[in-house]
Design an enzyme around this catalytic site. Sequence first.
Site, mmCIF file in Angstrom:
data_model
loop_
_atom_site.group_PDB
_atom_site.id
_atom_site.type_symbol
_atom_site.label_atom_id
_atom_site.label_comp_id
_atom_site.label_asym_id
_atom_site.label_seq_id
_atom_site.Cartn_x
_atom_site.Cartn_y
_atom_site.Cartn_z
ATOM 1 N N GLU A 104 -9.795 1.536 9.659
ATOM 2 C CA GLU A 104 -8.466 1.613 10.273
ATOM 3 C C GLU A 104 -8.241 3.064 10.700
ATOM 4 O O GLU A 104 -7.523 3.821 10.053
ATOM 5 C CB GLU A 104 -7.369 1.145 9.303
ATOM 6 N N GLU B 261 0.832 -1.204 0.000
ATOM 7 C CA GLU B 261 0.000 0.000 0.000
ATOM 8 C C GLU B 261 0.863 1.250 0.000
ATOM 9 O O GLU B 261 1.908 1.289 0.652
ATOM 10 C CB GLU B 261 -0.935 0.035 1.206
#
Length: 263
Positions: free
Chosen positions: A240, A143
């Site tokens: 998150e 990511e």
Amino acid sequence: MPRFSINLSMMLQEHAFLDRFQAAADLGFRGVDIQFPYDYSAEEVAERAQSAGVEIVLINVPAGDLMTGGNGLACVPGREEEFAAGLETAKAYVRALGCRRVNVLTGRVPVGVSQAEAEEAFVRNLRLAADAFAPLGVTVMMEPCNQRDVPRYLVSRTAHALALIDRAGGDNLALQFDFYHRQITEGDLIEGFRSALPRIAHIQFADNPGRHEPGTGEINYERIFEAIDASGYTGWVGAEYRPSGRTADSINWLRSARNFANQ
């Protein structure tokens, strides 16, 4: 409505870690993300997840000293043996947990190492990870992370991440798409998501600024969740964020999404 998971490393911190599985289930989540489960045995983590009836959606491959301010492992020349050892540890946990996605954090470009040298080290390690997890049927992700929160992080833009995935090769390599990081570095959230959709294996989100829950910042998550729903994406969408208070008091966004889905 998207399939929402909750990150047990950043959220539900009002509970002891092993109690967070049941706490997540009590809030209505059926999937959980864990950044690093390695302080606990794979067996006790698996038992708590099974008891709570939740799926462990993903874990990160060990990242060395990255979370304590160091450079990490994956893009650091000279730390290849540590990275390979971390892969073996992650494989043991994946087997025990039934997890089908792992994330490789690139790490920071060390001072004195060029961007090109760090990329070469990362591509080699990412290829090694792809080969290690392919026989287990596990998807390996990476990511982009913004450099405001993580200075000198190797990859902060979506196109750059996809280019390195292509260099590494491997049918089991994919992108982890985080709307929070994307907003800080690139913006253009919905179109960026749509463009990258064929390469995305997991989504994460938080609002900006502050990395708190949706509704505390500038991002219109109602529209983003609608776009995810309309896209046909069938994977998990992971909360998150750092709750601005108790986690249970921070999920109005989930209640709104459920109400929208039931209309």
